[in-house]
Design an enzyme around this catalytic site. Structure first.
Site, PDB file in Angstrom:
ATOM      1  CG  HIS A   1      -8.008   3.523  -5.811  1.00 18.97           C
ATOM      2  ND1 HIS A   1      -8.964   3.335  -6.778  1.00 18.97           N
ATOM      3  CD2 HIS A   1      -6.826   3.362  -6.432  1.00 18.97           C
ATOM      4  CE1 HIS A   1      -8.378   3.052  -7.930  1.00 18.97           C
ATOM      5  NE2 HIS A   1      -7.072   3.056  -7.746  1.00 18.97           N
TER       6      HIS A   1
ATOM      7  CG  ASP B   1     -12.176   3.510  -5.871  1.00 16.52           C
ATOM      8  OD1 ASP B   1     -11.406   4.399  -5.517  1.00 16.52           O
ATOM      9  OD2 ASP B   1     -11.950   2.778  -6.861  1.00 16.52           O
TER      10      ASP B   1
HETATM   11  O1  LIG Z   1       6.276   7.419   0.333  1.00 11.68           O
HETATM   12  C1  LIG Z   1       5.158   7.788  -0.019  1.00 11.68           C
HETATM   13  C2  LIG Z   1       4.521   7.303  -1.172  1.00 11.68           C
HETATM   14  C3  LIG Z   1       3.267   7.778  -1.475  1.00 11.68           C
HETATM   15  N1  LIG Z   1       2.654   8.690  -0.673  1.00 11.68           N
HETATM   16  C4  LIG Z   1       1.293   9.159  -0.988  1.00 11.68           C
HETATM   17  O2  LIG Z   1       0.553   8.108  -1.550  1.00 11.68           O
HETATM   18  C5  LIG Z   1      -0.271   8.587  -2.590  1.00 11.68           C
HETATM   19  C6  LIG Z   1       0.099   7.857  -3.873  1.00 11.68           C
HETATM   20  O3  LIG Z   1      -0.907   8.046  -4.826  1.00 11.68           O
HETATM   21  P1  LIG Z   1      -0.598   8.164  -6.388  1.00 11.68           P
HETATM   22  O4  LIG Z   1       0.426   9.149  -6.635  1.00 11.68           O
HETATM   23  O5  LIG Z   1      -1.907   8.401  -7.060  1.00 11.68           O
HETATM   24  O6  LIG Z   1       0.037   6.785  -6.785  1.00 11.68           O
HETATM   25  P2  LIG Z   1      -0.446   5.249  -6.636  1.00 11.68           P
HETATM   26  O7  LIG Z   1      -0.377   4.871  -5.245  1.00 11.68           O
HETATM   27  O8  LIG Z   1       0.389   4.517  -7.604  1.00 11.68           O
HETATM   28  O9  LIG Z   1      -1.973   5.309  -7.158  1.00 11.68           O
HETATM   29  C7  LIG Z   1      -2.809   4.435  -7.893  1.00 11.68           C
HETATM   30  O10 LIG Z   1      -4.067   5.124  -7.901  1.00 11.68           O
HETATM   31  C8  LIG Z   1      -4.084   6.387  -8.546  1.00 11.68           C
HETATM   32  C9  LIG Z   1      -5.484   6.957  -8.416  1.00 11.68           C
HETATM   33  O11 LIG Z   1      -6.400   6.199  -9.139  1.00 11.68           O
HETATM   34  C10 LIG Z   1      -3.677   6.242 -10.009  1.00 11.68           C
HETATM   35  O12 LIG Z   1      -3.637   7.504 -10.626  1.00 11.68           O
HETATM   36  C11 LIG Z   1      -2.328   5.541 -10.088  1.00 11.68           C
HETATM   37  O13 LIG Z   1      -1.955   5.355 -11.445  1.00 11.68           O
HETATM   38  C12 LIG Z   1      -2.387   4.219  -9.357  1.00 11.68           C
HETATM   39  O14 LIG Z   1      -1.137   3.542  -9.412  1.00 11.68           O
HETATM   40  C13 LIG Z   1      -0.019  10.085  -2.684  1.00 11.68           C
HETATM   41  O15 LIG Z   1      -1.025  10.759  -1.932  1.00 11.68           O
HETATM   42  C14 LIG Z   1       1.325  10.271  -2.011  1.00 11.68           C
HETATM   43  O16 LIG Z   1       1.492  11.519  -1.375  1.00 11.68           O
HETATM   44  C15 LIG Z   1       3.285   9.186   0.433  1.00 11.68           C
HETATM   45  O17 LIG Z   1       2.739  10.028   1.155  1.00 11.68           O
HETATM   46  N2  LIG Z   1       4.525   8.721   0.747  1.00 11.68           N
END
Ligand SMILES: O=c1ccn([C@@H]2O[C@H](COP(=O)(O)OP(=O)(O)O[C@H]3O[C@H](CO)[C@@H](O)[C@H](O)[C@H]3O)[C@@H](O)[C@H]2O)c(=O)[nH]1
Length: 477
Positions: free
Chosen positions: A23, A124
């Protein structure tokens, strides 16, 4: 002599992120776009989350300042826990409730500086309490959703209508969303854990308080806000942007995405990477174009040992080259001896991976993802098709959009939190994807990447929405 016109005041905008990686990152990206257009921003944070602001503060030292407030105490969270990174989904409602206690300190801060009033509050969508706060400050309330429009409308619809499952129905019970274009429907097992928690949490004092916070959060977003901003773009979700949505209070939705910068040269976006982008790139260089599957389930997902075992077996049986990112707290789930057996063609990254850089490497042909919206947009922008493995939250809606409507993804498995797929079937999905059967979806993903790039350039739909929104914010002064 003519009097010089008074200089136009620069609008002061208060930005309130939710303290989850998925987020905070997109909201800060959006904040950077506003700062680059001349707005002045104060970004609310807490001590442990302050480092996440460093890139934004370094890039816009004159325009952006942090407002660091102590993380609310006396909450149901263990002391010192200020971010949901690595926390199981059941923590989300508790965080949402806890952060609402920032309201009073923010109000006190705003009142302490009457000469620099806040024109708009951008919060948010898990900080719904900020919308009535904006009203109290005499500012315009803007909801920022890090999800797509479909993935945002669904939870708001659930909390608006208070949908429930009849007692004699199981997980296959279907919930439809008649006020959303296309009338999408989802099985009960695909409904977000937060909503199910809301229905099932007990009636003790603490649970009641958290439940009330959660429902009110969604109602405030749609009832009290001025407008909504979504990290999406028209070529991806035009269908949901054509007419105002009842589930979103008929509010204007500005589609400004993808807000993330195209590259992440340091590879440390959101955390210190466990493997340097250059080293991962060098490992990938050994593989032909489009042959590697990148596997990562975002910043939240925790795999059970059974799920991890099924995934490992599928990767092993498929014989495809892969990178599997396992979050630091979850690294014990990788089966014993697995890495040694696949070391010729598989890399397990334990901890944070430089995802944006990885997806842009030519060798990466597919992305096995939980369909978190940030991952979806990063894959879309990089032109990488997805193997959709939704687990909770907005992920089933996102998967449906990507697989059935936009056709840039193939279903990896039925998904669900803690549900282990059949390893043989998953191995076949992996083989088909990198083989000739995957060509059509790969070509479509390349087209979508071109559309994403066009959207944020001058003349593009997201660029136009962003410029128009900034113009509207300027008029608030
Ligand atoms: O090893 C890692 C793991 C993650 N990321 C980054 O972290 C973010 C992850 O975001 P996302 O893919 O949206 O997953 P979540 O962290 O699970 O996000 C939460 O928030 C999102 C936005 O509301 C929702 O769509 C998801 O369902 C919710 O779990 C992305 O930018 C990735 O590139 C990294 O760079 N490296």
């Amino acid at each position: 002599m003519e009097k010089a016109a008074a200089p136009t005041p620069t609008p002061h905008v208060l930005v309130i992120p939710f303290t989850a990686q998925g987020h905070t990152l997109p909201l800060l990206d959006f904040a950077a776009l506003l700062a680059a257009r001349g707005l002045r921003l104060t970004v609310v944070t807490t001590p442990a989350n302050l480092p996440l602001l460093s890139p934004l503060l370094a890039a816009h030292p004159a325009a952006v300042r942090p407002l660091t407030l102590p993380f609310p105490s006396g909450t149901l969270l263990p002391p010192g826990l200020e971010n949901t990174k690595g926390c199981a989904p059941q923590y989300f409602p508790v965080f949402l409730h806890a952060l609402a206690s920032l309201r009073d300190p923010i109000l006190a801060w705003a009142r302490s500086q009457p000469d620099d009033p806040v024109a708009a509050v951008i919060a948010d969508f898990f900080c719904g309490w900020a919308q009535p706060l904006a009203r109290e400050l005499g500012a315009a309330g803007i909801v920022f959703t890090p999800s797509g429009v479909l993935g945002t409308a669904i939870p708001h619809s659930l909390f608006r209508r208070l949908v429930s499952r009849p007692p004699d129905c199981g997980d296959e019970f279907t919930v439809s969303f008649p006020a959303i274009p296309g009338e999408p429907a989802f099985q009960w097992r695909e409904i977000s854990m937060m909503y199910k928690w809301f229905l099932e949490a007990g009636d003790d004092e603490q649970a009641t308080a958290v439940r009330e916070s959660v429902r009110q959060n969604f109602l405030w977003n749609v009832q009290e806000s001025w407008v909504i901003v979504s990290n999406t773009f028209r070529a991806l979700e035009g269908r949901y942007l054509e007419t105002p949505l009842e589930d979103m209070g008929f509010k204007r939705i500005w589609a400004v995405g993808p807000v993330a910068p195209e590259t992440d040269p340091a590879g440390t976006r959101g955390g210190e990477a466990a493997v340097a982008a250059a080293n991962l790139g060098a490992w990938l260089d050994a593989f032909p174009e489009g042959s590697v599957v990148y596997v990562c389930f975002g910043s939240q997902a925790v795999l059970t040992p059974a799920v991890a075992a099924a995934l490992a077996e599928a990767l092993e049986r498929s014989a495809v080259p892969f990178v599997w990112v396992v979050s630091a707290g979850n690294s014990g789930v990788v089966p014993e001896g697995f890495e040694a057996r696949v070391s010729e063609r598989g890399l397990v990254v334990r901890g944070w991976a430089p995802q944006v850089a990885a997806l842009r490497h030519a060798a990466v042909g597919w992305f096995m993802t939980h369909c978190g919206w940030n991952s979806v947009l990063e894959a879309a922008a990089a032109g990488v098709p997805m193997l959709a493995w939704p687990m909770t939250a907005d992920q089933f809606a996102n998967a449906q959009l990507l697989v059935d409507e936009v056709r840039v993804a193939v279903r990896a498995c039925a998904g669900g939190f803690g549900v282990a797929p059949d390893a043989g079937e998953l191995a076949a999905v992996l083989r088909d994807a990198v083989g000739t059967k995957g060509h059509g979806v790969r070509a479509r993903a390349k087209e979508l990447a071109a559309e994403a790039a066009r959207a944020v350039k001058e003349g593009g739909s997201s660029y136009a929405d962003l410029e128009a929104l900034v113009h509207e914010i300027r008029k608030l002064c």
